[in-house]
Design a protein around this motif. Structure first.
Motif, PDB file in Angstrom:
ATOM      1  N   THR A 213       0.843  -1.208   0.000  1.00  0.00           N
ATOM      2  CA  THR A 213       0.000   0.000   0.000  1.00  0.00           C
ATOM      3  C   THR A 213       0.869   1.245   0.000  1.00  0.00           C
ATOM      4  O   THR A 213       0.598   2.215  -0.717  1.00  0.00           O
ATOM      5  CB  THR A 213      -0.911   0.008   1.240  1.00  0.00           C
ATOM      6  OG1 THR A 213      -1.641  -1.205   1.304  1.00  0.00           O
ATOM      7  CG2 THR A 213      -1.879   1.186   1.178  1.00  0.00           C
ATOM      8  N   LEU A 217       0.962   4.145  -2.936  1.00  0.00           N
ATOM      9  CA  LEU A 217       0.644   5.552  -2.642  1.00  0.00           C
ATOM     10  C   LEU A 217       1.825   6.456  -2.956  1.00  0.00           C
ATOM     11  O   LEU A 217       1.641   7.603  -3.384  1.00  0.00           O
ATOM     12  CB  LEU A 217       0.241   5.692  -1.176  1.00  0.00           C
ATOM     13  CG  LEU A 217      -0.309   7.058  -0.755  1.00  0.00           C
ATOM     14  CD1 LEU A 217      -1.547   7.421  -1.567  1.00  0.00           C
ATOM     15  CD2 LEU A 217      -0.635   7.077   0.734  1.00  0.00           C
ATOM     16  N   TRP A 218       3.033   5.961  -2.769  1.00  0.00           N
ATOM     17  CA  TRP A 218       4.220   6.774  -3.043  1.00  0.00           C
ATOM     18  C   TRP A 218       4.334   7.142  -4.530  1.00  0.00           C
ATOM     19  O   TRP A 218       5.035   8.075  -4.883  1.00  0.00           O
ATOM     20  CB  TRP A 218       5.467   6.015  -2.584  1.00  0.00           C
ATOM     21  CG  TRP A 218       6.029   6.416  -1.248  1.00  0.00           C
ATOM     22  CD1 TRP A 218       7.347   6.523  -0.932  1.00  0.00           C
ATOM     23  CD2 TRP A 218       5.327   6.757  -0.048  1.00  0.00           C
ATOM     24  NE1 TRP A 218       7.510   6.900   0.382  1.00  0.00           N
ATOM     25  CE2 TRP A 218       6.270   7.049   0.948  1.00  0.00           C
ATOM     26  CE3 TRP A 218       3.958   6.832   0.283  1.00  0.00           C
ATOM     27  CZ2 TRP A 218       5.926   7.426   2.240  1.00  0.00           C
ATOM     28  CZ3 TRP A 218       3.597   7.193   1.570  1.00  0.00           C
ATOM     29  CH2 TRP A 218       4.576   7.487   2.525  1.00  0.00           C
ATOM     30  N   ARG A 219       3.599   6.401  -5.393  1.00  0.00           N
ATOM     31  CA  ARG A 219       3.617   6.720  -6.825  1.00  0.00           C
ATOM     32  C   ARG A 219       2.596   7.787  -7.195  1.00  0.00           C
ATOM     33  O   ARG A 219       2.631   8.320  -8.310  1.00  0.00           O
ATOM     34  CB  ARG A 219       3.366   5.449  -7.648  1.00  0.00           C
ATOM     35  CG  ARG A 219       4.496   4.430  -7.559  1.00  0.00           C
ATOM     36  CD  ARG A 219       4.354   3.371  -8.644  1.00  0.00           C
ATOM     37  NE  ARG A 219       3.138   2.568  -8.469  1.00  0.00           N
ATOM     38  CZ  ARG A 219       3.092   1.439  -7.757  1.00  0.00           C
ATOM     39  NH1 ARG A 219       4.196   0.987  -7.144  1.00  0.00           N
ATOM     40  NH2 ARG A 219       1.978   0.755  -7.652  1.00  0.00           N
ATOM     41  N   GLU A 220       1.681   8.109  -6.256  1.00  0.00           N
ATOM     42  CA  GLU A 220       0.691   9.148  -6.523  1.00  0.00           C
ATOM     43  C   GLU A 220       1.374  10.519  -6.620  1.00  0.00           C
ATOM     44  O   GLU A 220       2.275  10.827  -5.830  1.00  0.00           O
ATOM     45  CB  GLU A 220      -0.359   9.174  -5.411  1.00  0.00           C
ATOM     46  CG  GLU A 220      -1.270   7.968  -5.379  1.00  0.00           C
ATOM     47  CD  GLU A 220      -2.179   7.908  -6.591  1.00  0.00           C
ATOM     48  OE1 GLU A 220      -2.662   8.981  -7.023  1.00  0.00           O
ATOM     49  OE2 GLU A 220      -2.393   6.805  -7.123  1.00  0.00           O
ATOM     50  N   ARG A 221       0.932  11.339  -7.574  1.00  0.00           N
ATOM     51  CA  ARG A 221       1.609  12.612  -7.816  1.00  0.00           C
ATOM     52  C   ARG A 221       1.553  13.541  -6.606  1.00  0.00           C
ATOM     53  O   ARG A 221       2.522  14.247  -6.309  1.00  0.00           O
ATOM     54  CB  ARG A 221       1.014  13.311  -9.043  1.00  0.00           C
ATOM     55  CG  ARG A 221       1.439  12.687 -10.351  1.00  0.00           C
ATOM     56  CD  ARG A 221       0.805  13.389 -11.523  1.00  0.00           C
ATOM     57  NE  ARG A 221      -0.652  13.252 -11.505  1.00  0.00           N
ATOM     58  CZ  ARG A 221      -1.456  13.862 -12.377  1.00  0.00           C
ATOM     59  NH1 ARG A 221      -0.964  14.685 -13.297  1.00  0.00           N
ATOM     60  NH2 ARG A 221      -2.765  13.676 -12.321  1.00  0.00           N
ATOM     61  N   SER A 222       0.422  13.552  -5.888  1.00  0.00           N
ATOM     62  CA  SER A 222       0.303  14.447  -4.740  1.00  0.00           C
ATOM     63  C   SER A 222       1.278  14.071  -3.634  1.00  0.00           C
ATOM     64  O   SER A 222       1.802  14.935  -2.924  1.00  0.00           O
ATOM     65  CB  SER A 222      -1.133  14.431  -4.203  1.00  0.00           C
ATOM     66  OG  SER A 222      -1.506  13.123  -3.790  1.00  0.00           O
ATOM     67  N   VAL A 223       1.525  12.786  -3.476  1.00  0.00           N
ATOM     68  CA  VAL A 223       2.458  12.317  -2.456  1.00  0.00           C
ATOM     69  C   VAL A 223       3.895  12.461  -2.940  1.00  0.00           C
ATOM     70  O   VAL A 223       4.776  12.901  -2.194  1.00  0.00           O
ATOM     71  CB  VAL A 223       2.169  10.846  -2.076  1.00  0.00           C
ATOM     72  CG1 VAL A 223       3.225  10.326  -1.109  1.00  0.00           C
ATOM     73  CG2 VAL A 223       0.784  10.732  -1.460  1.00  0.00           C
ATOM     74  N   SER A 224       4.151  12.111  -4.190  1.00  0.00           N
ATOM     75  CA  SER A 224       5.519  12.200  -4.719  1.00  0.00           C
ATOM     76  C   SER A 224       6.020  13.639  -4.718  1.00  0.00           C
ATOM     77  O   SER A 224       7.222  13.878  -4.556  1.00  0.00           O
ATOM     78  CB  SER A 224       5.590  11.612  -6.129  1.00  0.00           C
ATOM     79  OG  SER A 224       4.783  12.345  -7.035  1.00  0.00           O
TER      80      SER A 224
END
Length: 347
Positions: A213, A217-224
């Motif tokens: 998980t 999520l780390w690949r999501e733009r908002s998180v990255s």
């Protein structure tokens, strides 16, 4: 209205040394502006002209207690910056020993051996809060790890206006009982307000249930985007989590870990954590299962940060401190005298 604030340095051999600091723009609130103006006047009369508080009260047509409050206001708001410079202890022998042994900059805070761990933390945190503005300026990014130590520091920060600066949360704060957003945002918000900086929160749990998980999520733009900000931080400010501390680290007491996870950390030889990333006495962090689910920055990211300020209070955190030093996580250390002494006395 603009006024110049004062830096007051006390040198035991030469007396007071005072120089102007950068201009301070007073609050647009007329009452606040008048109070700051009066505080600066009182500070000038007291520190530069050597007037007594009684004489200042007479000159300002006020009471002695009012003068005392004005001088306190001047110190707390950064109009006056007082530093003690002693030729007999500059830097202290303990600081020199720590710097020579660990190749870091050390700031040893005098605290009586009889002080409780709570009082010890308050005094060390206050010392950090008073001079943090010397390290953080406009166009800079500072990463903050939430926790008991950061909470205390955040309550005492001397304000300093910056522009185009950012405060970035280093690790998520949610757990099974709460989102953690209120606790973490309050801490980061105080830093942001003190420095006029934009706050970037990290609204994720402290630990994911499944490493997959986290990786997704780390690949999501908002998180990255936030992870990219962490990767180019100018400063990281953190305390050390410890299962042995007299002031219990929040990650060990706030519902973040279950008994099985405690047992696994013990079996892995964990002595502490930085931003919920755990490490052993030799500084290694590999093979610790919980780190695969942690949202804190990998130590390779942290080591790339030019200035890494660690704040430690209490000998119960000595093992955690030694581990963090072994991991090369620290460039600047703020520590109480008793803990510093134990650190250099160890083989």
């Amino acid at each position: 209205m603009n006024r110049c604030s004062l830096t007051v340095r006390h040198n035991f051999s030469t007396g007071l040394n005072i120089r102007a600091r950068s201009p301070v723009i007073f609050d647009t609130d007329p009452a606040q502006s008048d109070r700051s103006r009066d505080a600066l006047t009182a500070a000038h009369l007291y520190y530069i002209q050597d007037l007594t508080m009684d004489a200042i009260a007479q000159e300002l047509h006020t009471s002695r207690s009012s003068v005392s409050r004005l001088l306190s206001h001047a110190r707390e708001t950064g109009l006056v910056d007082i530093q003690i410079k002693s030729p007999l202890d500059a830097p202290s022998q303990l600081e020199q020993q720590i710097e020579a042994r660990f190749q870091i900059t050390a700031h040893v805070v005098p605290v009586p051996d009889s002080a409780s761990d709570v009082d010890r933390l308050e005094r060390v945190a206050l010392s950090v809060a008073r001079i943090l503005g010397q390290y953080f300026d406009s166009n800079m990014t500072m990463g903050i790890a939430w926790g008991s130590t950061m909470n205390v520091i955040s309550r005492h920060i001397t304000p300093k206006q910056t522009h185009n600066s950012q405060i970035v949360q280093l690790n998520g704060a949610g757990n099974m009982r709460t989102t953690g957003l209120g606790y973490a945002s309050e801490i980061l918000g105080r830093f942001g307000t003190a420095f006029g900086a934009h706050v970037q929160q990290f609204p994720v749990p402290a630990f994911f249930d499944d490493p997959a998980t986290k990786h997704a999520l780390w690949r999501e733009r908002s998180v990255s985007r936030l992870l990219e900000m962490q990767a180019i931080m100018d400063i990281a400010l953190f305390g050390l989590g410890s299962p042995f501390s007299g002031v219990v680290s929040r990650v060990y007491a706030g519902g973040y870990l279950e008994q099985a996870e405690f047992d696994a950390l013990g079996a892995a030889g964990v002595v502490g954590d930085v931003a919920t990333v755990f490490y052993r006495a030799d500084g290694s962090a590999d093979g610790i299962a919980l780190n695969e689910r942690s949202t804190g920055p990998d130590f390779t990211v942290l080591r790339r940060t030019p200035r890494r300020i660690c704040v430690v209070a209490g000998r119960s955190k000595l093992a955690s401190l030694r581990g963090a030093l072994a991991a090369s996580l620290i460039t600047d250390l703020f520590v109480d005298e008793s803990t510093a002494r134990a650190l250099v006395e160890a083989p």
